[in-house]
Design an enzyme around this catalytic site. Structure first.
Site, PDB file in Angstrom:
ATOM      1  N   LYS A  50     -13.485   0.024   5.099  1.00 10.67           N
ATOM      2  CA  LYS A  50     -13.700  -0.822   3.926  1.00 10.67           C
ATOM      3  C   LYS A  50     -14.802  -1.841   4.208  1.00 10.67           C
ATOM      4  O   LYS A  50     -15.702  -2.035   3.405  1.00 10.67           O
ATOM      5  CB  LYS A  50     -12.418  -1.574   3.553  1.00 10.67           C
TER       6      LYS A  50
ATOM      7  N   TYR B 221       0.859  -1.195   0.000  1.00 10.76           N
ATOM      8  CA  TYR B 221       0.000   0.000   0.000  1.00 10.76           C
ATOM      9  C   TYR B 221       0.890   1.239   0.000  1.00 10.76           C
ATOM     10  O   TYR B 221       1.637   1.494   0.944  1.00 10.76           O
ATOM     11  CB  TYR B 221      -0.868  -0.045   1.260  1.00 10.76           C
TER      12      TYR B 221
ATOM     13  N   ASP C 185      -2.423  -5.971   9.183  1.00 13.76           N
ATOM     14  CA  ASP C 185      -3.450  -5.007   8.810  1.00 13.76           C
ATOM     15  C   ASP C 185      -4.581  -5.804   8.164  1.00 13.76           C
ATOM     16  O   ASP C 185      -4.450  -6.295   7.050  1.00 13.76           O
ATOM     17  CB  ASP C 185      -2.827  -4.001   7.845  1.00 13.76           C
TER      18      ASP C 185
ATOM     19  N   ILE D 167      -7.760  -4.699   7.577  1.00  9.15           N
ATOM     20  CA  ILE D 167      -8.890  -3.781   7.375  1.00  9.15           C
ATOM     21  C   ILE D 167      -9.797  -4.175   6.208  1.00  9.15           C
ATOM     22  O   ILE D 167     -10.878  -3.629   6.058  1.00  9.15           O
ATOM     23  CB  ILE D 167      -8.443  -2.307   7.218  1.00  9.15           C
TER      24      ILE D 167
END
Lengths: 311, 311
Positions: free
Chosen positions: A189, A65, A150, A152
């Site tokens: 998200k 990312y 992570d 998410i």
């Protein structure tokens, strides 16, 4: 009123229960380990502040990312070391690639404090299988460094195989230093609520929970938003329906998009999660160079008017 | 939706107009200079990140808000240098005291990047008069350092003289490097909404506005909260009535509290703003030492069950 840094009990309970649901209902999360952050951006920065001194490094499988460069480095002054992953094995992370990156950092006198993964992967849209997750836990255990997962995008998985949270993996392992494991979660998200700025750090490390909670005054969640979300997430029927419908729509759009691309001879990495499609545009390049890639990117953004991330 | 880092136009307009009202209606604020922060805590940290490198220092008149040690130093690695102010002149800041602190820092090879004031003062509850504010602007101009004015208690002034924002002062001055001036604002004290986590950085420096806005992803205001506040603050009658009533109640409580203390022979610094009372408890000390002060503090907290800040 001033907020309790712990967050409203009903908000934390609702988040813990949501994380359990997003993880497939096979593991429970403890509300007392939940720390609020200002969006996932703030939560990820907070855990870096907790774990690293300026100059310390974190390994991240590439491609990663792009905004991590900003979120994790700008203010903490920690650094990111990409772990090179290859298209030849669909960008799967190997113990070998991790060791190479780790040793190289050590040789440059850079202290590696941890490994960061996004699962489901941003930007690949793939998920980590159980064996890979176990090998990552073994890697951080062996080197006594941290693992930040992570998660998410955990509830955006739209076709099999299903998502496995690191929380489930460490419950199954006999020898695991749990205090090295940290999870990032969010509703941006999974529930489509990025404007609400709900980022969560869930840590198995008591010291990190305690320090991060003290630091959370930099990024608490509006009390009004906590009340609303506690009520919304407690409506289990609504959340269940939302996640099922969301998954269906993502699957449909993903299929439509990749099928049309395929008709034009453009293949994509086989993915099953997230809001990403990783396209193979190598055929369209003049030659296999960074310059040709940027040239193609400029054509796409200026003429097709689509902002596709190169990588 | 994802938020525009600028904030909703109606939210920014409402905040700018509220800041104008809190400043006595004598100066206008430009909505395009408003940057959102995660509470005043986040906003104040952001401006330090924008202006300072690790090790750089900011002068702060003492006594100062104790949590600045955390908010301004922990993550930015900047440092605070107290400017010694004296009870003999009611803790007023003098150009001499500033020069002494500034030179001492220079001699220690510490780079002073700015001066921070809280106006109304936290914890004194006093306000800066126009001449003092002008002399502070001259001081930062002469040394080419920044002036950060934390005005988060601006609407809590409950008796004369009235509050003057630094924004009004710099409009009146002929020679002022406006790009050195930054204002912190909030709705936590003025509107009694700390749980909403609305912190505002208002800067006359275009570069700071631009950088802080990029950094604001660490502490945006929940979009739901922006909508609510835009509507609430646009109701001018409600806001006017709230501020008048708030001021009346603060005046009443302050008078009641200080009068009762006076009956017991305890005098207070003459203050007219904020939620503070600065008591002179020297009579109750065994001797004029730090240890005696802490001893008295322990008696008050353990026996009287009141948490009074020593200073």
């Amino acid at each position: 009123n001033f907020q309790d840094y712990h967050g409203l009990p009903e908000f934390r309970n609702a988040i813990a229960s949501f994380m359990g649901k997003a993880g497939g209902g096979r593991v429970k999360f403890d509300p007392s380990r939940i720390v609020m952050g200002g969006g996932a951006t703030g939560a990820s920065e907070t855990v870096i502040f907790c774990l690293a001194d300026p100059g310390d490094a974190f390994l991240i499988p590439s491609p990663y990312y792009a905004a991590f460069d900003r979120d994790l480095q700008w203010r903490t002054r920690a650094q990111i070391i990409p772990v090179h992953c290859n298209s030849s094995n669909n960008f799967q992370i190997t113990r070998e690639a991790l060791e190479v990156a780790y040793k190289k950092a050590e040789e440059s006198n850079i202290k590696v404090k941890g490994l960061i993964i996004t699962n489901p992967s941003n930007p690949l849209g793939t998920i980590y299988d159980r064996d890979t997750l176990k090998s990552l836990v073994n890697f951080v255990n062996d080197n006594n460094i941290h693992l930040i997962c992570d998660e998410i995008y955990s509830a955006t998985v739209f076709k099999s195989p299903s998502f496995t949270s690191i929380a489930e993996i460490i419950e199954e392992m006999d020898h695991c230093k749990k205090e090295l494991i940290h999870i990032l979660s969010s509703l941006s998200k999974d529930m489509g609520l990025p404007g609400f700025r709900v980022g969560i750090l869930y840590s198995y490390n008591d010291t990190v929970v305690s320090i991060a909670r003290k630091m959370s005054s930099f990024g608490l969640v509006s009390s009004q938003t906590q009340h609303l979300l506690a009520a919304m997430l407690s409506d289990k029927e609504f959340v269940d329906n939302f996640l099922v419908e969301n998954s269906k729509r993502l699957a449909k759009r993903h299929a439509r998009f990749t099928e049309e691309l395929e008709k034009m001879g453009i293949t994509c990495l086989n993915s099953n999660a997230g809001l990403f499609v990783w396209m193979d545009l190598r055929k369209l390049l003049k030659d296999q160079s960074f310059e040709s890639e940027m040239e193609l990117w400029r054509v796409i953004i200026n003429e097709v008017k689509l902002n596709v991330s190169p990588g």
